[in-house]
Design a protein around this motif. Structure first.
Motif, PDB file in Angstrom:
ATOM      1  N   GLN A 147      15.302  -3.059  -1.263  1.00  0.00           N
ATOM      2  CA  GLN A 147      14.417  -3.446  -1.979  1.00  0.00           C
ATOM      3  C   GLN A 147      13.462  -2.346  -2.834  1.00  0.00           C
ATOM      4  N   VAL A 148      13.032  -2.483  -4.147  1.00  0.00           N
ATOM      5  CA  VAL A 148      11.959  -1.872  -4.811  1.00  0.00           C
ATOM      6  C   VAL A 148      11.518  -2.798  -5.333  1.00  0.00           C
ATOM      7  N   ARG A 149       9.857  -2.626  -4.686  1.00  0.00           N
ATOM      8  CA  ARG A 149       8.930  -3.725  -5.255  1.00  0.00           C
ATOM      9  C   ARG A 149       7.651  -3.001  -5.836  1.00  0.00           C
ATOM     10  N   ALA A 150       7.345  -3.386  -7.001  1.00  0.00           N
ATOM     11  CA  ALA A 150       6.489  -2.741  -7.725  1.00  0.00           C
ATOM     12  C   ALA A 150       5.329  -3.848  -8.116  1.00  0.00           C
ATOM     13  N   THR A 151       4.057  -3.341  -7.963  1.00  0.00           N
ATOM     14  CA  THR A 151       2.610  -4.182  -8.063  1.00  0.00           C
ATOM     15  C   THR A 151       2.017  -3.505  -9.187  1.00  0.00           C
ATOM     16  N   VAL A 152       1.786  -4.005 -10.428  1.00  0.00           N
ATOM     17  CA  VAL A 152       1.263  -3.359 -11.475  1.00  0.00           C
ATOM     18  C   VAL A 152      -0.070  -4.018 -11.708  1.00  0.00           C
ATOM     19  N   THR A 153      -1.268  -3.350 -11.656  1.00  0.00           N
ATOM     20  CA  THR A 153      -2.553  -3.823 -12.031  1.00  0.00           C
ATOM     21  C   THR A 153      -3.198  -3.245 -13.240  1.00  0.00           C
TER      22      THR A 153
ATOM     23  N   PRO B 165      -3.453  -8.469 -20.830  1.00  0.00           N
ATOM     24  CA  PRO B 165      -4.572  -8.992 -20.289  1.00  0.00           C
ATOM     25  C   PRO B 165      -4.678  -8.206 -18.515  1.00  0.00           C
ATOM     26  N   ASP B 166      -5.882  -8.097 -18.368  1.00  0.00           N
ATOM     27  CA  ASP B 166      -6.357  -7.829 -16.927  1.00  0.00           C
ATOM     28  C   ASP B 166      -5.480  -8.662 -15.793  1.00  0.00           C
ATOM     29  N   GLY B 167      -5.083  -8.086 -14.737  1.00  0.00           N
ATOM     30  CA  GLY B 167      -4.614  -8.690 -13.742  1.00  0.00           C
ATOM     31  C   GLY B 167      -3.636  -7.960 -12.877  1.00  0.00           C
ATOM     32  N   THR B 168      -3.151  -8.612 -11.785  1.00  0.00           N
ATOM     33  CA  THR B 168      -2.200  -7.944 -10.863  1.00  0.00           C
ATOM     34  C   THR B 168      -0.685  -8.565 -11.095  1.00  0.00           C
ATOM     35  N   TYR B 169       0.190  -8.098 -11.206  1.00  0.00           N
ATOM     36  CA  TYR B 169       1.474  -8.369 -11.590  1.00  0.00           C
ATOM     37  C   TYR B 169       2.669  -7.905 -10.769  1.00  0.00           C
ATOM     38  N   THR B 170       3.479  -8.682  -9.908  1.00  0.00           N
ATOM     39  CA  THR B 170       4.397  -7.906  -9.062  1.00  0.00           C
ATOM     40  C   THR B 170       5.644  -8.608  -9.349  1.00  0.00           C
ATOM     41  N   ALA B 171       6.546  -7.755  -9.122  1.00  0.00           N
ATOM     42  CA  ALA B 171       8.205  -7.978  -9.251  1.00  0.00           C
ATOM     43  C   ALA B 171       8.875  -6.950  -8.438  1.00  0.00           C
ATOM     44  N   GLU B 172      10.085  -7.442  -8.099  1.00  0.00           N
ATOM     45  CA  GLU B 172      10.941  -6.799  -6.992  1.00  0.00           C
ATOM     46  C   GLU B 172      12.620  -6.876  -7.617  1.00  0.00           C
ATOM     47  N   THR B 173      13.083  -5.945  -7.167  1.00  0.00           N
ATOM     48  CA  THR B 173      14.533  -5.821  -7.745  1.00  0.00           C
ATOM     49  C   THR B 173      15.448  -5.091  -6.468  1.00  0.00           C
TER      50      THR B 173
END
Length: 584
Positions: A258-264, A237-245
């Motif tokens: 911190q490593v933060r990834a925003t996937v669109t 599904p289209d959208g923006t999804y963010t996570a961090e570790t």
């Protein structure tokens, strides 16, 4: 427009041939190299690139150390930029500098151009982890490194061979800056030999089908991979999804990196943005852009069907953004010596955690938070040895949808082979006293991670060991409601007065002959809610010694009784316990 069936067949023939050539390169390196890192552990990757314009493209590869795969692309491009107007048949190029397409300076890339007419057309390449890289510390991992020069020898783009003639002065300079020169020259010759064998096979291919036909077939194969990858992305599904570790530390006092990834997801396009990641740090965990991109693509490739050919087509639908001056794209001369483990593991993990929000059934299996410990000493004849203690890094493979974690290496190390214990004990003054699964040492889930391991390695000669801990506070994450893996532990000189359980790092700790390194290596994270795991599967884990009766109840809500000496599942009590937990 319809594709001619004969064109499709030729694309398969050429693509399959180039894949076979890459695999033959891998076999050549394995069978001719001197270092156990090559001929036992297989810690290298072989591939073939083309050069249709100003940038190279990955065309074919053989199974190897997966985390090398896409970093090689940047290294080849930097070499082509340096020698674009000075390339000749018989040239052999080398680079290892993290700021010239490298990852960490222990990974060296060899490339040989194959000409068609007067133009370099295809480029066989080998990327390998070397046993030593000079610098202050044997083995190349320097937890006290404060700049790139303290990581070890920097090799910018250079020529080892020019027009077929060996540059002996360059070789001597490199050998003179390496503790394991007795291995290094043979390893370089193995890498070069693999590229020369590939060049012969590619020349035969070009002579048989012609340059234009081979180029069209390569284009078709890359287009096929891109089409398959785009179809996969378009199903999310289209959208923006963010996570961090987070990484535990940088070995210089900085905590919680911190490593933060925003996937669109936008149609069949995928954008990965690491904005929000920590600024670059003093310690040697900074990840150069090529390493960051490589781990991001490794994460993407694990989410796609395994029958898709690995080539440039994987990269075309994906863009990666990493702000300059951050831990995922540092400014020189920041040290990078540990980046292929830390923060590389966190890069892939953050991307997969973000993707779990839109493609939950595709993510999992990443687990790479290695407790790295290496030892060095001298043989009886005075020659130095460096032992990376490979057995201590095994374990850690996470689960995925539909399958428990499997294997002894996490997927980013796919293709790396666990060395033979017998050969290891012949090549080093060491004994592997224990290497076995450890109960209750993995991440629970509907599908659980691979079990963790307990490993003890004894060094029979005086040695010195440096340890770099990871995954102690920020352990390997589970996906989609699963539990994380437990904490790694390493003990130096176990069983003796003064034994050291390493909290974060230990530098050059001496052990007298007979000293033991003990590893408690975390298992992988799970996938899905542990309460959804089949109760019979939990019972099987108890019978196999992976899970204790106590943890079957604590982690999975499964009640197991002992009838005589045999564990037996109490299904009604299990259903009641799980219903109680879900309702609360």
């Amino acid at each position: 427009m319809r594709t001619n069936p004969s064109d499709r067949i030729l694309s398969q023939v050429v693509g399959g041939t180039l894949d076979s050539v890459a695999q033959e390169m891998s076999a050549v390196v394995t069978r001719t190299a001197r270092s156990p890192l090559f001929n036992e552990a297989h810690d290298f990757t072989t591939g073939i690139f083309d050069l249709p314009g100003s940038q190279s493209r990955l065309v074919a590869q053989a199974p190897g150390c997966t985390l090398h795969l896409y970093a090689v692309v940047s290294a080849v491009d930097r070499l082509m930029e340096a020698f674009r107007y000075d390339l000749h048949p018989g040239d052999v190029l080398l680079v290892n500098d993290p700021y010239y397409g490298g990852s960490h300076s222990l990974d060296w890339t060899i490339v040989t151009p194959v000409f068609h007419g007067r133009k370099p057309m295809l480029l066989p390449a080998v990327r390998s982890h070397m046993g030593d890289n000079g610098g202050p510390v044997a083995g190349g991992y320097n937890p006290r490194s404060r700049d790139i020069w303290q990581d070890g020898l920097r090799i910018p783009p250079i020529k080892l061979y020019e027009r077929g003639e060996k540059r002996r002065d360059v070789f001597e300079m490199i050998l003179g800056n390496n503790r394991l020169a007795h291995w290094l020259e043979g390893d370089l010759d193995a890498m070069i030999g693999a590229c020369k064998v590939a060049a012969e096979r590619i020349q035969s291919l070009l002579e048989r089908y012609g340059g234009d036909a081979v180029a069209e077939a390569v284009d078709s194969r890359i287009a096929y991979t891109e089409k398959r990858v785009r179809e996969e992305i378009a199903s999310w599904p289209d959208g923006t999804y963010t996570a961090e570790t987070f990484a535990d530390h940088d070995f210089q006092g900085m905590q919680d990196i911190q490593v933060r990834a925003t996937v669109t997801v936008s149609g069949s396009d995928l954008a990965i943005d690491f904005t929000g990641s920590s600024p670059q740090v003093a310690g040697f965990v900074n990840s150069p852009l090529s390493n960051t991109t490589s781990f991001a693509f490794v994460a993407i490739s694990t989410c796609c069907d395994e029958d898709i050919p690995i080539n440039e087509g994987y990269m075309n639908p994906v863009t990666v953004t990493a702000p300059l001056g951050t831990v995922v794209n540092p400014k020189p001369p920041a040290p990078c010596g540990h980046a292929t483990a830390c923060v590389g593991a966190e890069i892939a993990e953050a991307v997969l955690l973000a993707l779990s929000q839109c493609a939950p059934n595709r993510v999992g299996v990443n687990a790479h938070k290695l407790p790295l410990a290496y030892s060095h000493g001298q043989y009886e004849d005075g020659r130095p040895w460096v032992n990376l203690n490979f057995y201590g890094y095994t374990g850690g493979a996470g689960a995925a949808y539909g399958t428990d974690g499997w294997g002894l290496y996490p997927p980013v190390m796919t293709g790396v082979i666990l060395p033979s214990i017998e050969m290891t004990e012949l090549q080093y003054p060491s004994r592997v006293l224990q290497h076995e699964y450890k109960a209750d040492f993995t991440g629970p889930g509907r599908w659980r991670g691979a079990p963790g391991l307990e490993v003890r390695i004894q060094h029979l000669a005086d040695s010195r060991t440096s340890v770099m801990m990871a995954g102690v506070r920020h352990t390997t994450q589970g996906f989609c409601g699963a539990g994380a893996g437990p904490s790694n532990r390493v003990v130096v000189d176990e069983g003796r007065p003064g034994a050291l359980e390493v909290p974060e790092t230990a530098f050059n700790v001496g052990m007298a002959a007979g000293g033991v390194l003990a590893f408690h290596r975390s298992g992988g994270g799970g996938w899905g809610d542990p309460l959804d795991r089949e109760a019979e599967a939990v019972l099987d884990d108890v019978l196999n010694g992976y899970v204790s009766v106590e943890h079957a109840f604590a982690d999975y809500g499964v009640v197991i009784q002992s009838i005589g000496k045999k564990p037996v599942l109490d299904l009604p009590a299990t259903i009641a316990e799980r219903d109680r937990r879900r309702s609360s």
